[in-house]
Design a protein around this motif. Structure first.
Motif, mmCIF file in Angstrom:
data_model
loop_
_atom_site.group_PDB
_atom_site.id
_atom_site.type_symbol
_atom_site.label_atom_id
_atom_site.label_comp_id
_atom_site.label_asym_id
_atom_site.label_seq_id
_atom_site.Cartn_x
_atom_site.Cartn_y
_atom_site.Cartn_z
ATOM 1 N N THR A 10 0.845 -1.193 0.000
ATOM 2 C CA THR A 10 0.000 0.000 0.000
ATOM 3 C C THR A 10 0.885 1.249 0.000
ATOM 4 O O THR A 10 2.036 1.221 0.432
ATOM 5 N N ASP B 71 -10.623 1.568 -6.060
ATOM 6 C CA ASP B 71 -9.339 0.872 -6.002
ATOM 7 C C ASP B 71 -9.272 -0.032 -4.778
ATOM 8 O O ASP B 71 -8.801 -1.173 -4.847
ATOM 9 N N GLN B 72 -9.747 0.484 -3.645
ATOM 10 C CA GLN B 72 -9.728 -0.310 -2.422
ATOM 11 C C GLN B 72 -10.619 -1.541 -2.556
ATOM 12 O O GLN B 72 -10.218 -2.655 -2.179
ATOM 13 N N THR C 103 -5.611 9.736 -8.503
ATOM 14 C CA THR C 103 -6.531 8.614 -8.669
ATOM 15 C C THR C 103 -7.981 9.094 -8.624
ATOM 16 O O THR C 103 -8.391 9.749 -7.662
ATOM 17 N N SER D 94 1.928 5.737 -6.983
ATOM 18 C CA SER D 94 1.123 4.767 -7.720
ATOM 19 C C SER D 94 1.872 4.375 -8.985
ATOM 20 O O SER D 94 2.494 5.233 -9.619
ATOM 21 N N PRO E 6 -10.433 6.288 -5.573
ATOM 22 C CA PRO E 6 -9.679 5.524 -4.569
ATOM 23 C C PRO E 6 -10.521 4.479 -3.861
ATOM 24 O O PRO E 6 -10.023 3.400 -3.522
ATOM 25 N N PRO F 234 -3.175 4.217 -4.459
ATOM 26 C CA PRO F 234 -3.738 5.367 -5.170
ATOM 27 C C PRO F 234 -2.856 6.598 -5.006
ATOM 28 O O PRO F 234 -2.285 6.833 -3.931
#
Length: 209
Positions: free
Chosen positions: A143, A193-194, A187, A148, A190, A183
């Motif tokens: 993470t 993305d998660q 981004t 990114s 986000p 991210p």
């Protein structure tokens, strides 16, 4: 029975995004393989000794420099005790946030303690280094809050996955799966993305099966 060693490199506990990804994977893994054993190593709660002069000197005896005297033997016994827990695992799960382009210092300290000749790697002058942990697997959850992949250089560099990828290969762990939640400030989604990263973590045990 398969034994998984979960190495938690974030100090943020339940608030850690990397820990959430790893726990999602581990929950799915337990569901798919109820008998799996999970050993959790929180590097921020563990008592990690300094890799001091005696430990460095003990290491160098394997390369023909000096003798394994009393203080060095005592230092080496500390190292082998910590490394033994790592060596006994069949699979490694690492939850690793990016800190300043790299890995948290507690994880680097742990790596420096356990990455020793005769334990995690071997060496000979003709063939160089070889990893001793063939047959193990790793699942790494990366993470970052700004960096990114594909972002412009001004958003940072990746000495994070590149370093850990090198280290795992160095010690002989060739089967590695990674999940990223990284991210950048650019981004657009986000939260999406998660959600996708969590779904990917949950799917990994099914792919393995």
């Amino acid at each position: 029975m398969t034994t998984i060693l979960h190495i938690a490199a974030s100090p943020r506990g339940a608030a850690s995004q990397s820990a959430k990804l790893a726990e999602t994977y581990l929950d799915a893994r337990r569901a798919a393989e109820p008998g799996v054993g999970i050993d959790r190593l929180d590097l921020w709660q563990a008592e990690l000794p300094e890799f001091d002069g005696d430990k460095a000197a003990a290491k160098m005896t394997f390369f023909g420099q000096g003798e394994m005297d009393g203080p060095r033997r005592s230092a080496w016994d500390q190292i082998t005790a910590i490394a033994g827990r790592f060596i006994e695992a069949d699979e490694y799960v690492l939850s690793v946030p990016m800190w300043n382009g790299g890995i948290p210092y507690k994880l680097k300290q742990y790596i420096d303690i356990i990455t020793q000749p005769g334990l995690l790697f071997g060496f000979d002058p003709e063939n160089g280094y070889r990893g001793l942990l063939e047959g193990r697997t790793a699942r790494v959850f990366y993470t970052a809050g700004v960096y990114s992949p594909g972002a412009p250089a001004r958003y940072g560099a990746d000495h994070h996955s590149t370093y850990l990828g090198w280290w795992l290969d160095f010690i002989g762990v060739a089967q590695v799966e990674t999940v990223r939640l990284q991210p950048s400030l650019m981004t657009a989604d986000p939260a999406g993305d998660q959600a996708r990263a969590l779904a990917r973590a949950a799917e990994l045990p099914l792919q393995m099966a």
